[in-house]
Scaffold this motif. Structure first.
Motif, PDB file in Angstrom:
ATOM      1  N   SER A  36       0.804  -1.216   0.000  1.00 15.17           N
ATOM      2  CA  SER A  36       0.000   0.000   0.000  1.00 15.17           C
ATOM      3  C   SER A  36       0.838   1.267   0.000  1.00 15.17           C
ATOM      4  O   SER A  36       0.353   2.344  -0.309  1.00 15.17           O
ATOM      5  CB  SER A  36      -0.952   0.014   1.199  1.00 15.17           C
ATOM      6  OG  SER A  36      -0.207   0.072   2.395  1.00 15.17           O
ATOM      7  N   ASP A  48       1.156  -2.840   5.101  1.00 17.88           N
ATOM      8  CA  ASP A  48       1.192  -1.377   5.175  1.00 17.88           C
ATOM      9  C   ASP A  48       2.028  -0.886   6.349  1.00 17.88           C
ATOM     10  O   ASP A  48       1.880   0.222   6.827  1.00 17.88           O
ATOM     11  CB  ASP A  48      -0.228  -0.805   5.255  1.00 17.88           C
ATOM     12  CG  ASP A  48      -0.964  -1.234   6.517  1.00 17.88           C
ATOM     13  OD1 ASP A  48      -0.399  -2.051   7.276  1.00 17.88           O
ATOM     14  OD2 ASP A  48      -2.088  -0.764   6.725  1.00 17.88           O
ATOM     15  N   ALA A 106       0.682   3.337   7.398  1.00 17.67           N
ATOM     16  CA  ALA A 106      -0.392   4.148   6.849  1.00 17.67           C
ATOM     17  C   ALA A 106      -1.131   4.886   7.962  1.00 17.67           C
ATOM     18  O   ALA A 106      -1.226   4.415   9.091  1.00 17.67           O
ATOM     19  CB  ALA A 106      -1.364   3.271   6.074  1.00 17.67           C
ATOM     20  N   SER A 107      -1.630   6.098   7.628  1.00 19.49           N
ATOM     21  CA  SER A 107      -2.472   6.856   8.548  1.00 19.49           C
ATOM     22  C   SER A 107      -3.553   7.564   7.747  1.00 19.49           C
ATOM     23  O   SER A 107      -3.511   7.591   6.520  1.00 19.49           O
ATOM     24  CB  SER A 107      -1.639   7.877   9.339  1.00 19.49           C
ATOM     25  OG  SER A 107      -1.398   9.037   8.561  1.00 19.49           O
ATOM     26  N   ASP A 108      -4.514   8.157   8.418  1.00 19.27           N
ATOM     27  CA  ASP A 108      -5.592   8.868   7.742  1.00 19.27           C
ATOM     28  C   ASP A 108      -5.088  10.114   7.017  1.00 19.27           C
ATOM     29  O   ASP A 108      -5.765  10.643   6.130  1.00 19.27           O
ATOM     30  CB  ASP A 108      -6.682   9.274   8.750  1.00 19.27           C
ATOM     31  CG  ASP A 108      -7.414   8.081   9.313  1.00 19.27           C
ATOM     32  OD1 ASP A 108      -7.381   7.016   8.667  1.00 19.27           O
ATOM     33  OD2 ASP A 108      -7.998   8.203  10.406  1.00 19.27           O
ATOM     34  N   PHE A 109      -3.887  10.614   7.379  1.00 19.65           N
ATOM     35  CA  PHE A 109      -3.341  11.835   6.782  1.00 19.65           C
ATOM     36  C   PHE A 109      -2.270  11.530   5.739  1.00 19.65           C
ATOM     37  O   PHE A 109      -1.713  12.426   5.134  1.00 19.65           O
ATOM     38  CB  PHE A 109      -2.752  12.712   7.894  1.00 19.65           C
ATOM     39  CG  PHE A 109      -2.428  14.114   7.474  1.00 19.65           C
ATOM     40  CD1 PHE A 109      -3.437  15.019   7.166  1.00 19.65           C
ATOM     41  CD2 PHE A 109      -1.108  14.535   7.371  1.00 19.65           C
ATOM     42  CE1 PHE A 109      -3.141  16.317   6.777  1.00 19.65           C
ATOM     43  CE2 PHE A 109      -0.796  15.839   6.984  1.00 19.65           C
ATOM     44  CZ  PHE A 109      -1.817  16.733   6.687  1.00 19.65           C
ATOM     45  N   ASP A 156       1.232  13.283   2.894  1.00 22.76           N
ATOM     46  CA  ASP A 156       1.483  12.918   1.514  1.00 22.76           C
ATOM     47  C   ASP A 156       1.767  14.180   0.707  1.00 22.76           C
ATOM     48  O   ASP A 156       2.914  14.600   0.568  1.00 22.76           O
ATOM     49  CB  ASP A 156       0.283  12.161   0.962  1.00 22.76           C
ATOM     50  CG  ASP A 156       0.565  11.551  -0.395  1.00 22.76           C
ATOM     51  OD1 ASP A 156       1.708  11.689  -0.880  1.00 22.76           O
ATOM     52  OD2 ASP A 156      -0.340  10.934  -0.970  1.00 22.76           O
TER      53      ASP A 156
END
Length: 464
Positions: A36, A48, A106-109, A156
């Motif tokens: 991912s 991830d 991975a994170s929400d941001f 990102d």
């Protein structure tokens, strides 16, 4: 998870190259790509969550009758223009080693990561007849590994970073294209018009935000150098506010960087601007760059221990052009430095320099570089010239030989009691070996008319 257990597990998994060992350790599942995240590295627990490990070791040893650095051209940091003086060293041994861990999930941001880079920089030098002593210099903490980088980041298209790391300031697009470069450019930051690369005014303990606001356009703002202590730097205190705008695309790269210093001292007496642009147009490449340092915090050093730049306003600018054709390459560069508002009513002055070079492909694998550069010191009202001819030959696919002969001429040598001659002639020969696998090594010998000589061996290997 303890770092020691993680490292041991990584070594075991990579060395034995079996999924069974990774499963037995209960830490690593595979040596693969984190699906991912698109990151190649050691996969931890899921696709991830990824760990990357890189590192390297470089070694350098020099032996001979060295000479301390002499002032050839009186530039902003003339200690870096080395040719020869009267006291020397018998040998110099230096090891730089580092290992870097980047754990990403991975994170929400966007991707969230933690970076730890451990580094050791150890050096020992034996001074020659002048002192007959041995001195040890270590990069930090007596040569032991120290945290060269330790920071977290998340995001990102917009990235937030905090911890100990390098600066977001863009000081690029400012190196001259000609073979020898320019005297003042080389003395400031290795090749450019900005801050010295060793300066602690940028980077260090930081809080930074960088965002891609359009196609090829990035902006960033950072609070840096928060670790500085005024008591260790005279009147210079902590806190540098940095802002940067960058563009890259369609054969053009450009940037504007601004920095205000000592903001935590509530005075901000000193600030700096740095801008550069490079354009590629078919066979030609053009570059222009400038920096302005208001109330400079870098004093510089010229003959006699004078520091004419400290507290002054310093403008540096250069232009450079290069043309590459089938069998030859031509390049020319020019630089100017204007120093004004010097403390105590001292006189203003202007320095300038020129450089040009021509490179010829004699045969496949054999080339010749011819170069010259000139620098005029407005502070000392004297000039310096260097000329050089270099031969580069690929003996095999992995071995390259170089030979260079050149000289330094001008008032800066004639007026300097450190030199025995009115001009200095030097010669250098070397072999470089790159057998692959990221390993490189070289052996080089140089001698000059100041009765100085040096043989240098280097070896290095990085892994990633």
């Amino acid at each position: 998870m303890k770092l020691k257990s993680l490292i041991l597990g990584s070594v075991a998994a990579a060395g034995l190259s079996t999924a069974g060992y990774a499963a037995d350790l209960g830490v690593l599942t595979s040596l693969d790509v984190c699906d991912s995240l698109g990151i190649s590295g050691l996969t931890l627990s899921s696709s991830d969550n990824c760990l990357q490990i890189t590192g390297g070791v470089s070694y350098e040893f020099g032996i001979g009758q060295f000479r301390d650095e002499g002032i050839v051209a009186s530039t902003i940091d003339s200690r870096k223009v080395a040719v020869g003086r009267t006291s020397g060293e018998d040998w110099d041994s230096r090891v730089i080693s580092w290992v870097k861990f980047v754990g990403t999930a991975a994170s929400d941001f966007g991707p969230a990561s933690a970076t730890i880079k451990l580094k050791s920089d150890a050096r020992q030098r034996h001074h020659g007849a002048a002192s007959g002593t041995t001195s040890t210099w270590d990069g930090d903490k007596d040569g032991r590994f120290f945290a060269d980088e330790a920071f977290v980041q998340v995001g990102d298209t917009t990235t937030i970073m905090a911890g100990k790391k390098g600066s977001i300031a863009n000081l690029g697009d400012d190196a001259p294209f000609n073979y020898l470069g320019l005297f003042n450019s080389a003395s400031i930051d290795g090749a450019g018009v900005g801050l010295d690369g060793d300066s602690d005014l940028l980077g260090g303990h930081v809080i930074q935000v960088v965002s891609e606001v359009a196609d090829g356009v990035k902006v960033g703002v950072g609070l840096e150098a928060l670790q500085r202590e005024a008591k260790n730097f005279g009147a210079t205190g902590p806190g540098t506010l940095v802002g940067v705008v960058e563009y890259a695309g369609e054969g053009i790269t450009a940037h504007l960087t601004a920095a205000a210093f000592e903001i935590l001292n509530n005075k901000v007496d000193s600030w700096m601007l740095h801008a550069g642009v490079t354009g590629q147009f078919d066979a030609f490449k053009v570059r222009a760059a400038a920096s302005y340092f208001n109330k400079s915090l870098i004093g510089g050093e010229v003959r006699g221990g004078a520091k004419p730049y400290n507290g002054a306003n310093v403008l540096n600018a250069l232009v450079s052009v290069e043309g590459k054709f089938d069998l030859f390459t031509l390049a020319a560069s020019a630089e100017v430095q204007n120093v004004t508002n010097r403390p105590a009513g001292a006189a203003d002055f202007t320095d300038y320099g020129l450089g040009a070079s021509a490179g010829f492909a004699v045969t496949e694998g054999v080339s010749i570089n011819l170069g010259a550069r000139y620098f005029h010191s407005g502070f000392l009202s004297e000039g310096s010239t260097q000329v050089s001819a270099q031969l580069v030959a690929a003996l095999t696919e992995t071995i390259k030989a170089t030979a260079e002969i050149g000289g330094y001429f001008g008032d800066a040598i004639k007026n300097n009691a450190a030199f025995k001659n009115d001009s200095i002639v030097y010669g250098t020969v070397g072999l470089a070996w790159a057998p692959g696998g990221g390993f490189t090594s070289s052996l080089e010998g140089t001698v000059n008319s100041e009765d100085a000589y040096k043989v240098t061996f280097k070896a290095a290997k990085n892994f990633q």
